[in-house]
Write a protein that holds these residues in place. Structure first.
Motif, short mmCIF file in Angstrom:
data_model
loop_
_atom_site.label_atom_id
_atom_site.label_comp_id
_atom_site.label_asym_id
_atom_site.label_seq_id
_atom_site.Cartn_x
_atom_site.Cartn_y
_atom_site.Cartn_z
N SER A 180 17.99 27.55 19.94
CA SER A 180 18.04 26.44 20.74
C SER A 180 19.34 26.70 21.79
CB SER A 180 18.50 25.26 19.90
OG SER A 180 18.67 24.53 20.38
N PRO A 181 18.94 26.22 22.83
CA PRO A 181 20.11 26.09 24.05
C PRO A 181 21.36 25.39 23.63
CG PRO A 181 17.86 25.79 25.09
CD PRO A 181 17.64 25.69 23.55
N THR A 182 20.86 24.43 22.57
CA THR A 182 22.39 23.35 22.07
C THR A 182 23.03 24.29 21.17
OG1 THR A 182 20.82 22.84 20.19
CG2 THR A 182 20.68 21.48 22.29
N ALA A 183 22.63 25.48 20.84
CA ALA A 183 23.51 26.31 20.09
C ALA A 183 24.47 27.21 20.85
CB ALA A 183 22.97 27.11 19.01
N GLY A 184 24.03 27.34 22.25
CA GLY A 184 25.00 27.95 23.17
C GLY A 184 24.22 29.37 23.49
N TYR A 185 23.08 29.49 22.75
CA TYR A 185 22.55 30.94 23.20
C TYR A 185 21.15 30.54 23.82
CZ TYR A 185 26.34 32.60 20.38
OH TYR A 185 27.49 32.80 20.01
N GLY A 186 20.27 31.84 24.26
CA GLY A 186 19.00 31.63 24.48
C GLY A 186 19.01 31.47 26.22
N PHE A 187 20.21 31.37 26.79
CA PHE A 187 20.29 31.46 28.11
C PHE A 187 20.14 33.07 28.81
CE2 PHE A 187 22.70 27.94 26.46
CZ PHE A 187 22.00 26.86 27.01
N TRP A 188 18.89 33.51 28.95
CA TRP A 188 18.65 34.82 29.31
C TRP A 188 19.04 35.00 30.72
CZ3 TRP A 188 18.66 38.71 25.88
CH2 TRP A 188 18.48 38.17 24.55
N LEU A 189 18.55 34.03 31.69
CA LEU A 189 18.92 34.24 33.08
C LEU A 189 20.51 34.22 33.03
CD1 LEU A 189 16.33 31.53 34.86
CD2 LEU A 189 16.32 34.08 34.85
N LEU A 190 21.22 33.39 32.43
CA LEU A 190 22.70 33.28 32.58
C LEU A 190 23.27 34.75 32.08
CD1 LEU A 190 25.13 31.68 33.45
CD2 LEU A 190 25.21 30.95 30.76
N ALA A 191 22.60 35.40 31.10
CA ALA A 191 23.00 36.55 30.53
C ALA A 191 22.60 37.77 31.64
CB ALA A 191 22.24 37.14 29.33
N ALA A 192 21.67 37.52 32.44
CA ALA A 192 21.31 38.67 33.28
C ALA A 192 22.03 38.42 34.67
CB ALA A 192 19.82 38.72 33.74
N GLY A 193 22.41 37.20 34.88
CA GLY A 193 23.16 36.90 36.10
C GLY A 193 24.72 37.35 35.92
N ASN A 194 25.43 37.20 34.47
CA ASN A 194 26.55 37.54 34.27
C ASN A 194 26.28 39.09 34.34
OD1 ASN A 194 28.83 35.66 33.63
ND2 ASN A 194 27.03 34.65 33.10
N ALA A 195 25.61 39.72 33.88
CA ALA A 195 25.54 41.11 33.78
C ALA A 195 25.60 41.90 35.12
CB ALA A 195 24.49 41.93 33.02
N ALA A 196 24.63 41.40 36.06
CA ALA A 196 24.63 41.77 37.60
C ALA A 196 25.95 41.53 38.28
CB ALA A 196 23.42 40.98 38.23
N LEU A 197 26.39 40.32 38.10
CA LEU A 197 27.72 40.04 38.74
C LEU A 197 28.86 41.00 38.38
CD1 LEU A 197 29.15 38.06 40.20
CD2 LEU A 197 29.88 36.81 38.19
N PHE A 198 29.02 41.30 37.07
CA PHE A 198 30.01 42.22 36.51
C PHE A 198 29.79 43.59 36.97
CE2 PHE A 198 31.87 38.92 34.00
CZ PHE A 198 33.18 39.29 33.76
#
Length: 219
Positions: free
Chosen positions: A2-20
């Motif tokens: 659930s997004p309310t748990a702070g996870y499940g944000f795969w676009l955010l994960a991909a974006g951060n990985a690409a940024l770094f």
């Protein structure tokens, strides 16, 4: 998750990985096959890290029962709880200002600085066909590899996961082997100049004294 748990944000994960990864690439700029291998290994580490940081917390999921038993007052599926070292050392405290998080920030910043400062020196040396001995190379022989190691160490302190902890020693071996090969190639090409430089520069950790170091040992 659930997004309310702070996870499940795969676009955010991909974006951060690409940024770094893009940020590291702008500093490292691989010049040959060895550079691309080292950069590829670092990129894999970053992808695995952010997949757990924002996607699915595999490490917390596997240890949730034990963690909940030892620290029952902590919501282990909140996003802040991914800072495992801080939460275990000081449960209930904001982990972003804890010692592990602050130390990790120092490691990451110094690592990026090393990579950024080393690349133009190495690029000019390659273009001229000379040995890189100025800038960070006046203190350590492999500042770019040392920079990647510092960044990975910083992220492990900040957000340890089973996957990245398993990858870390493998990546260390890769970097040590690449460094040993590069040093052997430089010694064969520059001979006396490399021998004189190697006596002044420690193998990995810079020191204040100018005492000589022994020959590098290949892992």
């Amino acid at each position: 998750m659930s997004p309310t748990a702070g996870y499940g944000f795969w676009l955010l994960a991909a974006g951060n990985a690409a940024l770094f990864i893009g940020f590291a690439y702008s500093f490292a700029r691989p010049l040959n096959g060895r550079d691309w291998r080292s950069f590829g290994a670092f990129s894999a580490f970053i992808v695995a890290l952010f997949a757990e940081m924002y996607g699915f917390p595999l490490t917390i999921y596997l240890f949730a029962g034990w963690l909940q038993t030892r620290w029952p007052g902590v919501n282990w599926f909140s996003h802040d709880s991914g800072h495992l070292l801080e939460m275990v050392a000081r449960p209930g405290i904001n982990p972003h200002f804890g010692p592990f998080n602050l130390l990790s920030t120092v490691f990451i910043l110094v690592g990026f600085w090393l990579i950024a400062a080393a690349w133009p020196v190495l690029y000019r040396a390659v273009r001229r066909g000379t040995l890189a001995t100025s800038g960070p190379y006046a203190r350590i022989p492999h500042p770019q590899y040392a920079g990647f190691i510092l960044i990975m160490t910083g992220f492990l302190l900040q957000w340890p996961t089973l996957v990245t902890m398993a990858m870390y020693p493998v990546l260390l071996v890769i970097y040590f082997r690449l460094a040993a090969r590069e040093e052997a190639a430089a010694a064969a090409q520059f001979r006396a100049e490399h021998a004189a430089w190697a006596k002044r520069v420690p193998a990995w950790i810079p020191r204040l004294s100018s005492s000589s170091r022994g020959p590098a040992i290949s892992p």
